[in-house]
Design a protein around this motif. Structure first.
Motif, PDB file in Angstrom:
ATOM      1  N   THR A  40      11.854  -8.799  -7.788  1.00 36.71           N
ATOM      2  CA  THR A  40      10.979  -7.730  -8.277  1.00 36.71           C
ATOM      3  C   THR A  40       9.524  -8.035  -7.948  1.00 36.71           C
ATOM      4  OG1 THR A  40      12.537  -7.245 -10.067  1.00 36.71           O
ATOM      5  CG2 THR A  40      10.263  -6.458 -10.325  1.00 36.71           C
ATOM      6  N   ALA A  41       9.114  -9.276  -8.202  1.00 36.76           N
ATOM      7  CA  ALA A  41       7.730  -9.665  -7.898  1.00 36.76           C
ATOM      8  C   ALA A  41       7.432  -9.493  -6.413  1.00 36.76           C
ATOM      9  CB  ALA A  41       7.494 -11.106  -8.331  1.00 36.76           C
ATOM     10  N   PHE A  42       8.377  -9.917  -5.568  1.00 33.60           N
ATOM     11  CA  PHE A  42       8.188  -9.773  -4.119  1.00 33.60           C
ATOM     12  C   PHE A  42       8.048  -8.309  -3.726  1.00 33.60           C
ATOM     13  CE2 PHE A  42      10.185  -8.809  -0.026  1.00 33.60           C
ATOM     14  CZ  PHE A  42       9.365  -9.533   0.826  1.00 33.60           C
ATOM     15  N   SER A  43       8.947  -7.462  -4.265  1.00 30.04           N
ATOM     16  CA  SER A  43       8.926  -6.045  -3.928  1.00 30.04           C
ATOM     17  C   SER A  43       7.617  -5.382  -4.353  1.00 30.04           C
ATOM     18  CB  SER A  43      10.113  -5.343  -4.607  1.00 30.04           C
ATOM     19  OG  SER A  43      10.084  -3.955  -4.355  1.00 30.04           O
ATOM     20  N   LEU A  44       7.167  -5.705  -5.574  1.00 33.97           N
ATOM     21  CA  LEU A  44       5.950  -5.083  -6.092  1.00 33.97           C
ATOM     22  C   LEU A  44       4.725  -5.458  -5.277  1.00 33.97           C
ATOM     23  CD1 LEU A  44       6.563  -5.507  -9.924  1.00 33.97           C
ATOM     24  CD2 LEU A  44       6.411  -3.361  -8.662  1.00 33.97           C
ATOM     25  N   PHE A  45       4.565  -6.756  -5.041  1.00 32.00           N
ATOM     26  CA  PHE A  45       3.364  -7.175  -4.342  1.00 32.00           C
ATOM     27  C   PHE A  45       3.426  -6.819  -2.859  1.00 32.00           C
ATOM     28  CE2 PHE A  45       2.799  -9.386  -8.298  1.00 32.00           C
ATOM     29  CZ  PHE A  45       1.431  -9.279  -8.500  1.00 32.00           C
ATOM     30  N   ALA A  46       4.639  -6.673  -2.316  1.00 30.61           N
ATOM     31  CA  ALA A  46       4.758  -6.153  -0.953  1.00 30.61           C
ATOM     32  C   ALA A  46       4.306  -4.694  -0.908  1.00 30.61           C
ATOM     33  CB  ALA A  46       6.200  -6.273  -0.471  1.00 30.61           C
ATOM     34  N   THR A  47       4.663  -3.933  -1.952  1.00 35.29           N
ATOM     35  CA  THR A  47       4.216  -2.543  -2.049  1.00 35.29           C
ATOM     36  C   THR A  47       2.699  -2.470  -2.151  1.00 35.29           C
ATOM     37  OG1 THR A  47       6.278  -1.840  -3.112  1.00 35.29           O
ATOM     38  CG2 THR A  47       4.347  -0.434  -3.429  1.00 35.29           C
ATOM     39  N   PHE A  48       2.120  -3.307  -3.020  1.00 29.28           N
ATOM     40  CA  PHE A  48       0.671  -3.301  -3.207  1.00 29.28           C
ATOM     41  C   PHE A  48      -0.051  -3.682  -1.917  1.00 29.28           C
ATOM     42  CE2 PHE A  48       1.408  -4.520  -7.935  1.00 29.28           C
ATOM     43  CZ  PHE A  48       1.749  -3.200  -8.222  1.00 29.28           C
ATOM     44  N   GLU A  49       0.438  -4.741  -1.274  1.00 33.75           N
ATOM     45  CA  GLU A  49      -0.234  -5.187  -0.052  1.00 33.75           C
ATOM     46  C   GLU A  49      -0.080  -4.158   1.058  1.00 33.75           C
ATOM     47  OE1 GLU A  49      -0.564  -8.968   3.020  1.00 33.75           O
ATOM     48  OE2 GLU A  49       0.931  -9.009   1.421  1.00 33.75           O
ATOM     49  N   GLY A  50       1.143  -3.587   1.185  1.00 32.50           N
ATOM     50  CA  GLY A  50       1.359  -2.576   2.211  1.00 32.50           C
ATOM     51  C   GLY A  50       0.439  -1.382   2.033  1.00 32.50           C
ATOM     52  N   TYR A  51       0.263  -0.961   0.786  1.00 32.02           N
ATOM     53  CA  TYR A  51      -0.647   0.153   0.525  1.00 32.02           C
ATOM     54  C   TYR A  51      -2.078  -0.237   0.883  1.00 32.02           C
ATOM     55  CZ  TYR A  51      -3.675   3.317  -2.053  1.00 32.02           C
ATOM     56  OH  TYR A  51      -4.679   4.193  -2.388  1.00 32.02           O
ATOM     57  N   GLY A  52      -2.507  -1.415   0.442  1.00 31.28           N
ATOM     58  CA  GLY A  52      -3.873  -1.852   0.735  1.00 31.28           C
ATOM     59  C   GLY A  52      -4.142  -1.926   2.222  1.00 31.28           C
ATOM     60  N   ARG A  53      -3.175  -2.469   2.999  1.00 28.07           N
ATOM     61  CA  ARG A  53      -3.354  -2.554   4.457  1.00 28.07           C
ATOM     62  C   ARG A  53      -3.450  -1.166   5.073  1.00 28.07           C
ATOM     63  NH1 ARG A  53      -4.988  -7.672   4.437  1.00 28.07           N
ATOM     64  NH2 ARG A  53      -3.368  -9.148   3.834  1.00 28.07           N
ATOM     65  N   SER A  54      -2.651  -0.223   4.512  1.00 27.81           N
ATOM     66  CA  SER A  54      -2.693   1.141   5.057  1.00 27.81           C
ATOM     67  C   SER A  54      -4.041   1.814   4.801  1.00 27.81           C
ATOM     68  CB  SER A  54      -1.576   1.990   4.442  1.00 27.81           C
ATOM     69  OG  SER A  54      -1.844   2.282   3.082  1.00 27.81           O
ATOM     70  N   GLN A  55      -4.778   1.284   3.820  1.00 26.57           N
ATOM     71  CA  GLN A  55      -6.106   1.826   3.502  1.00 26.57           C
ATOM     72  C   GLN A  55      -7.220   1.048   4.192  1.00 26.57           C
ATOM     73  OE1 GLN A  55      -6.393   4.725   1.538  1.00 26.57           O
ATOM     74  NE2 GLN A  55      -4.189   4.621   1.944  1.00 26.57           N
ATOM     75  N   GLY A  56      -6.826   0.163   5.121  1.00 33.56           N
ATOM     76  CA  GLY A  56      -7.815  -0.552   5.911  1.00 33.56           C
ATOM     77  C   GLY A  56      -8.223  -1.905   5.365  1.00 33.56           C
ATOM     78  N   ALA A  57      -7.475  -2.450   4.421  1.00 29.96           N
ATOM     79  CA  ALA A  57      -7.829  -3.749   3.836  1.00 29.96           C
ATOM     80  C   ALA A  57      -7.681  -4.859   4.871  1.00 29.96           C
ATOM     81  CB  ALA A  57      -6.944  -4.044   2.637  1.00 29.96           C
TER      82      ALA A  57
END
Length: 551
Positions: A304-321
């Protein structure tokens, strides 16, 4: 083609049923919160209870009302809302079952609460024998359990209807998760129902003189540990499915989410002995086996932790992080629907680490029955779970009542979450520290205040009083927000966010919905873990225990 599409809004008839559950849940928060505040003030030596109110009376009220009543009502309401939103409006029969369960639960809750208030059931949250409560208390608990089975039946019947109407297609993820939690709850509560109906109630009525205490405690913890996951899995439902939609991301993996829930179903029930590591009458081999099974449950939490933080990071990268942690800046830190559950997620890191210690045989001996364990519970259910439930309330209550979460209430909700974090950090941190010094788990200030050993504990007890007071302020804010969103917030349309898997996600295997396999494995694991120990507990039982009241 699917015949029953998920609705964008929960039907108003279903919404009334859900809100009825929420009203009881938040009334419980008010009562249990007040009892908790008085507890920490008494334990810190800053306050003496008036009017003959007993410390253990408060302790029982706090534990039962918050850990059992608040959580069960909120979870039943949330899961019914989730199923109505993703699998379609409940039928008249299903809705009638839901109301029947609600009424039975509420009657049982009132019965148990009255006995606690009359000081006829000061038996703590675990209601262990040989502590004995009034028969009405046990009957009330039985009603709560039976009523919850009606609520669970609503979810299972709706799921079955959806599958039948959609040619056994893969079910909506939120519905699937609610089904897993409902099955786990039904299987787990068989244990506590058995000890209440077959042991404690006849004993309290005087029909039998003694009971097998070892069997009673084992049946309780057969239920008591999956109870923790019954609390936690609805929070996971929000983390996996709702939070991605709130931040504008996709679900990392539908299959991984379903697999983690299946693992919780398999391994959360046959592990109750890790709560009984210090008890006689259970062979060490079986304790070791259940400790191993307990550590397996860590795996779906890490997934669960992996899935959540993968979601957060993926979103951030998509926003140009850019950079290692640049994605953190892109998350919606001004949205209470995200911020408050995120605080709960962070709290689960030390909470989970404490759980590993509690389940480890040697380290458990250090902290067993100390206030460390209380601090652990307050990090997990009272922070991780409750903050996520509060975060759900911020959008679900106005969705159900036809109102909106205003900017003012959103900002106040963030303040509420931060206050909770500060108060719990102080209180739970002090509990953990005092526990390492040997401070007992349930004692009041008057019982150890004159001890020379207890002098080392006093600063931590005072810190608990300070932290508990801050927490109570946060509870008052939460109640104010709930009342506003339920009755006074401007009319409007508040969305029920439901995330979707990305287009590149793999197809979800249908084996996840082959319940013959998963329920069969669950039953086999339970029989393997408990059959021989139960035979030993019955055959080698010591003389039965007569009851006494704890005043």
């Amino acid at each position: 083609m699917m015949k029953t599409a998920s609705r964008l809004k929960v039907d108003q008839r279903d919404a009334k049923l859900v809100m009825a559950h929420f009203y009881v849940a938040f009334i419980s928060l008010a009562i249990g919160g007040m009892a908790g505040l008085l507890q920490v003030l008494v334990r810190s030596g800053l306050f003496e209870l008036p009017a003959g109110i007993g410390y253990y009376q408060l302790l029982t009220l706090h534990g039962v009302v918050l850990a059992l009543v608040l959580t069960t009502y909120f979870i039943m309401g949330f899961q019914i809302a989730a199923v109505s939103r993703t699998s379609g409006t409940l039928t008249a029969v299903q809705r009638k079952l839901g109301w029947t369960g609600f009424i039975i639960m509420t009657i049982g809750t009132a019965m148990a609460a009255i006995m606690i208030l009359l000081n006829e059931a000061s038996v703590l949250y675990t209601f262990y024998a040989p502590l004995q409560a009034h028969a009405v208390f046990y009957l009330g608990l039985a009603f709560v359990i039976v009523g919850s089975w009606f609520g669970s039946a609503v979810i299972l019947l709706k799921y079955r209807q959806w599958r039948k109407e959609n040619n056994k297609a893969v079910s909506p993820l939120l519905t699937f998760m609610a089904v897993v939690n409902s099955i786990m709850w039904i299987v787990a509560t068989i244990g506590v129902a058995a000890t209440v109906l077959l042991q404690l109630l006849p004993w309290s009525l005087g029909l039998v003189e003694t009971i097998n205490v070892g069997v009673s405690r084992t049946l309780f913890w057969y239920f008591g540990h999956p109870l923790v996951y019954f609390w936690l899995l609805p929070a996971y439902m929000a983390w996996y499915v709702i939070i991605p939609k709130i931040i504008g991301a996709k679900i990392f993996s539908d299959s991984l989410a379903r697999f983690s829930f299946i693992l919780f179903l398999l391994f959360s029930i046959p592990v109750g002995f890790h709560h009984q590591l210090m008890e006689p009458g259970i062979d060490a081999t079986w304790k070791f086996l259940q400790v191993v099974l307990t550590f397996i449950v860590i795996i779906p939490s890490l997934m669960t932790a992996f899935s959540l933080f993968a979601t957060f990071e993926g979103y951030g990268r998509s926003q140009g992080a850019k950079g290692l942690f640049g994605w953190l800046k892109k998350l919606p830190w001004k949205d209470a629907r995200f911020v408050v559950p995120f605080i709960g997620m962070v709290a689960f890191i030390p909470g989970g680490a404490g759980g590993i210690i509690n389940a480890s045989n040697q380290m458990n001996q250090v902290v067993h029955n100390t206030i460390w364990v209380t601090g652990h519970f307050h990090l997990t259910v009272a922070t991780t779970v409750l903050l996520t439930f509060f975060g759900i309330s911020y959008w679900l209550v106005p969705h159900l009542t036809g109102r909106i979460l205003t900017k003012e209430m959103n900002n106040l909700a963030i303040t509420q979450g931060v206050l909770w974090f500060v108060g719990m950090t102080i209180m739970s941190g002090a509990m953990h520290a005092a526990g390492l010094l040997g401070a007992p788990r349930r004692s009041s200030f008057s019982e150890y205040g004159g001890s020379s050993v207890a002098a080392d504990w006093i600063p931590y007890q005072v810190a608990q009083g300070i932290g508990g007071s801050i927490l109570f302020l946060s509870i008052i804010l939460m109640l104010y927000i709930f009342i506003n969103l339920a009755f006074f917030s401007p009319k409007g349309e508040q969305d029920f966010p439901v995330g979707e898997a990305g287009h590149e996600a793999e197809k979800t295997p249908k084996v996840f919905e082959n319940w013959k396999i998963w329920i069969g494995i669950t039953v086999a694991l339970i029989l393997f873990a408990y059959t021989i120990p139960f035979i030993d507990l019955i055959q080698n039982a010591p003389p039965g225990s007569k009851g006494y009241k704890l005043w």
